[in-house]
Design a protein around this motif. Structure first.
Motif, PDB file in Angstrom:
ATOM      1  N   ILE A 187       0.834  -1.207   0.000  1.00  0.00           N
ATOM      2  CA  ILE A 187       0.000   0.000   0.000  1.00  0.00           C
ATOM      3  C   ILE A 187       0.871   1.259   0.000  1.00  0.00           C
ATOM      4  CG2 ILE A 187      -1.621   1.370   1.374  1.00  0.00           C
ATOM      5  CD1 ILE A 187      -2.829  -1.324   2.317  1.00  0.00           C
ATOM      6  N   ALA A 188       1.924   1.272   0.810  1.00  0.00           N
ATOM      7  CA  ALA A 188       2.806   2.432   0.880  1.00  0.00           C
ATOM      8  C   ALA A 188       3.510   2.665  -0.455  1.00  0.00           C
ATOM      9  CB  ALA A 188       3.834   2.247   2.000  1.00  0.00           C
ATOM     10  N   ALA A 189       3.976   1.590  -1.078  1.00  0.00           N
ATOM     11  CA  ALA A 189       4.665   1.719  -2.358  1.00  0.00           C
ATOM     12  C   ALA A 189       3.691   2.107  -3.466  1.00  0.00           C
ATOM     13  CB  ALA A 189       5.366   0.405  -2.700  1.00  0.00           C
ATOM     14  N   PHE A 190       2.458   1.577  -3.395  1.00  0.00           N
ATOM     15  CA  PHE A 190       1.424   1.922  -4.373  1.00  0.00           C
ATOM     16  C   PHE A 190       1.113   3.422  -4.296  1.00  0.00           C
ATOM     17  CE2 PHE A 190      -2.889   2.343  -5.952  1.00  0.00           C
ATOM     18  CZ  PHE A 190      -2.937   1.467  -7.033  1.00  0.00           C
ATOM     19  N   ARG A 191       1.012   3.943  -3.087  1.00  0.00           N
ATOM     20  CA  ARG A 191       0.766   5.376  -2.923  1.00  0.00           C
ATOM     21  C   ARG A 191       1.927   6.193  -3.475  1.00  0.00           C
ATOM     22  NH1 ARG A 191       2.361   9.709  -0.111  1.00  0.00           N
ATOM     23  NH2 ARG A 191       0.755  11.294   0.378  1.00  0.00           N
ATOM     24  N   ALA A 192       3.159   5.784  -3.145  1.00  0.00           N
ATOM     25  CA  ALA A 192       4.325   6.524  -3.622  1.00  0.00           C
ATOM     26  C   ALA A 192       4.361   6.568  -5.148  1.00  0.00           C
ATOM     27  CB  ALA A 192       5.598   5.879  -3.084  1.00  0.00           C
ATOM     28  N   MET A 193       4.041   5.444  -5.790  1.00  0.00           N
ATOM     29  CA  MET A 193       3.995   5.400  -7.254  1.00  0.00           C
ATOM     30  C   MET A 193       2.928   6.341  -7.788  1.00  0.00           C
ATOM     31  SD  MET A 193       2.597   2.333  -9.705  1.00  0.00           S
ATOM     32  CE  MET A 193       0.954   2.651  -9.010  1.00  0.00           C
ATOM     33  N   SER A 194       1.732   6.299  -7.200  1.00  0.00           N
ATOM     34  CA  SER A 194       0.622   7.118  -7.686  1.00  0.00           C
ATOM     35  C   SER A 194       0.945   8.605  -7.574  1.00  0.00           C
ATOM     36  CB  SER A 194      -0.654   6.796  -6.897  1.00  0.00           C
ATOM     37  OG  SER A 194      -1.011   5.437  -7.036  1.00  0.00           O
ATOM     38  N   VAL A 195       1.429   9.025  -6.424  1.00  0.00           N
ATOM     39  CA  VAL A 195       1.746  10.440  -6.218  1.00  0.00           C
ATOM     40  C   VAL A 195       2.863  10.884  -7.158  1.00  0.00           C
ATOM     41  CG1 VAL A 195       2.680  12.107  -4.561  1.00  0.00           C
ATOM     42  CG2 VAL A 195       0.949  10.455  -3.832  1.00  0.00           C
TER      43      VAL A 195
END
Length: 201
Positions: free
Chosen positions: A93-101
């Protein structure tokens, strides 16, 4: 704003467009308001200038407000999610958010007169809502871009984006992630997402 992007870089770019002009009938709909708020946040982001990190600092909170990132990460992974440990789930989830942002910050680097318009009524699809939009680019080219939202904790959140009325971001990511998961499970996916965050092109 950059336009020479792969399809889903363009989708990321479109998903946070610049100027919202919702119809009066839509203005009070909470799902439409989420999309409208996202558009407003991008104005500030694009005026920030500077590098990706500076723009990510501005757009990050707007992404958190508009998108159900934990659910999007889980749906993108698919059935393999239940086999992840709690620590692995949190890492994805943390990496998914970092990618999206990072992708939104990279794509929205300048303003060239784009206009984002909500079109038609908000549609009810079971427990979800569909907000239809049209993106008008700097050369007057229109692209259909639709958002699927679901209520979570009393708030409507975006869980999928459809490009040209057909291409699901969720389905595309699930296909991409499945190949990575097959090679190395959750650790490989986390590394993959972090690489995309570091190089959001």
């Amino acid at each position: 704003m950059m336009w020479n992007r792969p399809v889903w870089a363009v989708v990321a770019l479109c998903a946070l467009s610049v100027t919202a002009t919702p119809a009066m009938a839509q203005a009070s709909d909470p799902a439409a308001q989420v999309v409208d708020g996202l558009d407003s946040a991008l104005i500030a982001t694009m005026k920030t200038g500077g590098g990706i990190a500076a723009r990510a600092h501005v757009i990050g909170p707007a992404v958190d407000r508009a998108f159900d990132l934990p659910l999007m990460a889980r749906l993108s992974v698919g059935p393999a999610w239940t086999g992840f440990s709690p620590q692995e789930q949190a890492g994805v989830i943390a990496a998914f958010r970092a990618m999206s942002v990072a992708q939104y910050a990279a794509n929205f680097d300048s303003y060239s007169g784009e206009k984002f318009t909500l079109t038609g009524p908000v549609e009810v699809r079971g427990t979800d809502r569909l907000v239809r939009t049209t993106l008008t680019g700097p050369k007057g080219v229109n692209e259909a871009l639709n958002y699927r939202l679901r209520e979570s904790g009393g708030q409507w959140k975006i869980i999928d984006v459809f490009y040209r009325n057909a291409i699901s971001q969720l389905a595309t990511r699930r296909s991409d992630f499945s190949a990575v998961l097959a090679k190395g499970g959750a650790p490989a996916l986390i590394s993959h997402l972090n690489r995309l965050a570091a190089n959001p092109k």
